[in-house]
Design an enzyme around this catalytic site. Structure first.
Site, PDB file in Angstrom:
ATOM      1  N   HIS A   1      -3.757 -12.628 -14.572  1.00 37.50           N
ATOM      2  CA  HIS A   1      -2.810 -13.220 -13.625  1.00 37.50           C
ATOM      3  C   HIS A   1      -3.412 -14.551 -13.170  1.00 37.50           C
ATOM      4  CE1 HIS A   1      -2.157  -8.843 -12.783  1.00 37.50           C
ATOM      5  NE2 HIS A   1      -0.900  -9.197 -12.675  1.00 37.50           N
TER       6      HIS A   1
ATOM      7  N   ASP B   1      -6.050 -14.170 -10.592  1.00 35.66           N
ATOM      8  CA  ASP B   1      -7.288 -13.495 -11.020  1.00 35.66           C
ATOM      9  C   ASP B   1      -8.358 -14.510 -11.400  1.00 35.66           C
ATOM     10  OD1 ASP B   1      -5.842 -11.116 -10.949  1.00 35.66           O
ATOM     11  OD2 ASP B   1      -5.479 -11.085 -13.102  1.00 35.66           O
TER      12      ASP B   1
ATOM     13  N   GLU C   1       7.979  -6.322 -17.883  1.00 39.83           N
ATOM     14  CA  GLU C   1       7.264  -5.037 -17.893  1.00 39.83           C
ATOM     15  C   GLU C   1       7.969  -4.040 -16.972  1.00 39.83           C
ATOM     16  OE1 GLU C   1       2.996  -5.331 -17.527  1.00 39.83           O
ATOM     17  OE2 GLU C   1       2.929  -3.437 -16.438  1.00 39.83           O
TER      18      GLU C   1
ATOM     19  N   GLU D   1       4.347  -0.002 -20.438  1.00 41.10           N
ATOM     20  CA  GLU D   1       3.076   0.575 -19.973  1.00 41.10           C
ATOM     21  C   GLU D   1       3.175   2.098 -19.993  1.00 41.10           C
ATOM     22  OE1 GLU D   1       0.885  -1.458 -16.994  1.00 41.10           O
ATOM     23  OE2 GLU D   1       0.414   0.381 -15.892  1.00 41.10           O
TER      24      GLU D   1
ATOM     25  N   HIS E   1       3.710   3.835 -16.675  1.00 44.65           N
ATOM     26  CA  HIS E   1       4.984   3.478 -16.041  1.00 44.65           C
ATOM     27  C   HIS E   1       6.097   4.355 -16.628  1.00 44.65           C
ATOM     28  CE1 HIS E   1       3.545  -0.874 -14.944  1.00 44.65           C
ATOM     29  NE2 HIS E   1       2.770   0.073 -14.453  1.00 44.65           N
TER      30      HIS E   1
ATOM     31  N   ASP F   1       0.974  -2.009 -22.528  1.00 44.51           N
ATOM     32  CA  ASP F   1      -0.139  -1.842 -21.596  1.00 44.51           C
ATOM     33  C   ASP F   1      -0.593  -0.401 -21.738  1.00 44.51           C
ATOM     34  OD1 ASP F   1      -0.134  -4.406 -20.690  1.00 44.51           O
ATOM     35  OD2 ASP F   1       0.358  -3.930 -18.606  1.00 44.51           O
TER      36      ASP F   1
ATOM     37  N   ASP G   1       0.343   5.164  -9.948  1.00 39.19           N
ATOM     38  CA  ASP G   1      -0.196   4.457 -11.102  1.00 39.19           C
ATOM     39  C   ASP G   1      -1.725   4.511 -11.062  1.00 39.19           C
ATOM     40  OD1 ASP G   1       0.231   3.073 -13.383  1.00 39.19           O
ATOM     41  OD2 ASP G   1       0.733   1.162 -12.441  1.00 39.19           O
TER      42      ASP G   1
ATOM     43  N   ASP H   1      -3.776   4.303 -13.516  1.00 41.05           N
ATOM     44  CA  ASP H   1      -4.368   3.334 -14.456  1.00 41.05           C
ATOM     45  C   ASP H   1      -5.688   3.810 -15.046  1.00 41.05           C
ATOM     46  OD1 ASP H   1      -2.380   1.354 -14.356  1.00 41.05           O
ATOM     47  OD2 ASP H   1      -3.192   0.524 -12.494  1.00 41.05           O
TER      48      ASP H   1
ATOM     49  N   ASP I   1      -4.584  -2.019 -19.485  1.00 41.01           N
ATOM     50  CA  ASP I   1      -4.252  -2.150 -18.063  1.00 41.01           C
ATOM     51  C   ASP I   1      -4.788  -0.883 -17.395  1.00 41.01           C
ATOM     52  OD1 ASP I   1      -3.270  -2.774 -15.626  1.00 41.01           O
ATOM     53  OD2 ASP I   1      -1.216  -3.172 -16.275  1.00 41.01           O
TER      54      ASP I   1
HETATM   55  C1  XLS Z   1       1.230  -2.853 -12.365  1.00 35.60           C
HETATM   56  C2  XLS Z   1       1.387  -3.594 -13.614  1.00 35.60           C
HETATM   57  C3  XLS Z   1       0.623  -4.911 -13.678  1.00 35.60           C
HETATM   58  C4  XLS Z   1       1.151  -5.774 -14.782  1.00 35.60           C
HETATM   59  C5  XLS Z   1       0.769  -7.206 -14.686  1.00 35.60           C
HETATM   60  O1  XLS Z   1       1.517  -1.682 -12.268  1.00 35.60           O
HETATM   61  O2  XLS Z   1       1.027  -2.758 -14.670  1.00 35.60           O
HETATM   62  O3  XLS Z   1      -0.742  -4.645 -13.840  1.00 35.60           O
HETATM   63  O4  XLS Z   1       0.761  -5.302 -16.027  1.00 35.60           O
HETATM   64  O5  XLS Z   1       1.248  -7.789 -13.535  1.00 35.60           O
HETATM   65 NI    NI Z   2       0.788  -3.379 -16.655  1.00 32.25          NI
HETATM   66 NI    NI Z   3       0.794  -0.514 -14.004  1.00 33.65          NI
END
Ligand code: XLS
Ligand code: NI
Ligand code: NI
Length: 438
Positions: free
Chosen positions: A100, A103, A231, A267, A270, A295, A306, A308, A338
């Site tokens: 991002h 970042d 996304e 993702e 998600h 992702d 999430d 992750d 991700d």
């Molecule tokens: C958040 C998203 C984020 C996107 C990028 O849940 O996965 O990380 O991939 O903004």
């Molecule tokens: Ni993501």
């Molecule tokens: Ni995410």
């Protein structure tokens, strides 16, 4: 010496190695169905979880040693972070990264300062890319962390916030373009609502469509050849997000005339949060012609948010990998990790171990999926199941030659009495399971 210079470069050492910091399955030059493993998987490391997150959660502060983090982020901190990130990428042996805008750059207070700070770090990133051969899978603008975006970015009730989003997206799209990025991602984390009682849903959707059209127009204006990706995610941070899943995104893109211009970044977790299987999302994207990138991560079956986490179950990923292979693989997309460490994984080595495990998991799934495709039994099972559609009746229905009435008459005249045939689901599932041997 940077934080991540603590290990030797990670190499493929095969399944019998005793070294935890080695790939057991991921052998980037190994040919799988005529294509290098690396070219099938195109793994990427994400900046935000790996280098920009100190290990905070809702209840506790940072646990991870990330000396370049603080508030505000200065130019020197951003540069130290960049050095550490590229050190990590090179030692891990991964070709791609994602970021991002916020970042990578020093904290900015005004639009002008934002543009300047991003440009300055962009030059540094360009030098790193030139020196290492690492490439940019995608860039994206963070339109959700700053308090100004609490009510959304493109869907904010305030046009000045919409305009700020334009500053960030123009900047990041152009930076991504100049850095040779292969895609540009938009994740609408706050493009949704917490309560319908204070929300103009129709107006927000129209302005979201307007924003995306402006992004696409700008992409063409600057000659960016990469893919614009949306996304999907159903919720979190908002209660409801407009891009809740691939089907919702497809409908949205079609409604605003963007279906030829924008694809999706799917993702894994998600999909799970939307109550869908990951492979469903891949299939839906292929069906709509919007499959772009992935992702890769996983959730926790007992947590509804999430988390992750790094993937570690290859068998779960095989159905999606079969589809990826059937599709011929990624074009501009890849598998972006991700995924983030758990808060107690405080050693620099943990970030390597996490990615190595995740990449080996993908490699296992790829090899199993390639065997499934080579064996051909799954494709034959599907083909056989739908063979009726190759009959004269099937062809006449699909061609549009028959009306509802003429078809109903035909069925009545012939006294049709279709025999029910097995769907062979258990066999299909076994076909996946029996190839998971890597
Ligand atoms: C958040 C998203 C984020 C996107 C990028 O849940 O996965 O990380 O991939 O903004
Ligand atoms: Ni993501
Ligand atoms: Ni995410």
């Amino acid at each position: 010496m940077s934080l991540f210079a603590c290990i030797e470069p990670v190499r493929y050492e095969g399944p019998h190695t005793r070294n935890d910091l080695a790939y057991r399955v991921y052998d980037r030059d190994r040919l799988v169905l005529g294509k290098r493993m690396e070219d099938w998987l195109r793994p990427a490391v994400c900046y935000w979880h790996s280098f920009n997150w100190p290990g905070t959660d809702m209840f506790g502060g940072g646990t991870l040693e990330r000396p370049w983090l603080g508030s505000p982020v200065t130019e020197a901190m951003a540069e130290e972070k960049l050095d550490a990130a590229f050190d990590f990428l090179e030692r891990l042996g991964v070709r791609y990264f994602t970021f991002h805008d916020v970042d990578v750059m020093a904290t900015a207070a005004s639009p002008r300062q934002h543009e300047g700070n991003l440009r300055r770090i962009e030059e540094r990133i360009a030098a790193k890319i030139a020196a290492t051969g690492v490439k940019l899978l995608w860039g994206t603008a963070n339109l959700f962390s700053h308090p100004r975006y609490a009510g959304g970015a493109a869907t904010s009730p305030d046009p000045e916030v919409f305009a700020w989003a334009a500053v960030q997206v123009r900047g990041c799209l152009e930076t991504t373009h100049r850095l040779g990025g292969e895609n540009y991602v938009l994740w609408g984390g706050r493009e949704g609502y917490d309560s319908l009682l204070n929300t103009d849903l129709r107006g927000e959707l129209d302005r979201y469509g307007r924003f995306l059209s402006m992004v696409v127009e700008h992409k063409h204006r600057i000659g960016f050849k990469g893919t614009i990706l949306l996304e999907p995610k159903p919720f979190e941070p908002t209660k409801h997000q407009y891009d809740r899943d691939v089907a919702a995104v497809c409908g949205f893109l079609q409604r605003y005339g963007l279906a030829q211009e924008v694809k999706v970044n799917i993702e894994v977790n998600h999909a799970t949060l939307a109550g869908l299987d990951f492979e469903h999302e891949v299939a839906a994207a292929r069906a709509c012609g919007v499959f772009g990138s992935i992702d890769i991560n996983r959730g926790d079956p007992r947590n509804g948010w999430d988390t992750d986490q790094f993937p570690n179950n290859a068998q779960e990923l095989v159905p999606a990998l079969v589809q990826l292979i059937e599709d011929g693989g990624f074009t501009s997309g890849g598998f972006n990790f991700d995924a983030k460490l758990r808060r107690q994984s405080v050693d620099p080595a943990d970030l390597y171990l996490a990615h190595i495990g995740g990449i080996d998991t993908l490699a296992r799934a790829l090899l199993a999926a390639a065997d499934v495709v080579t064996e051909g039994a799954l494709a034959r099972l599907r083909d056989e199941r739908y063979r009726g559609w190759r009959s004269e009746l099937g062809r006449r229905i699909v061609s549009g030659e028959l009306t509802l009435a003429s078809l109903a008459d035909l069925a009545a005249e012939r006294g049709l009495d279709p025999a029910f045939r097995s769907g062979r689901q258990e066999l299909a599932e076994s076909l996946i399971a029996r190839h998971c041997k890597y």
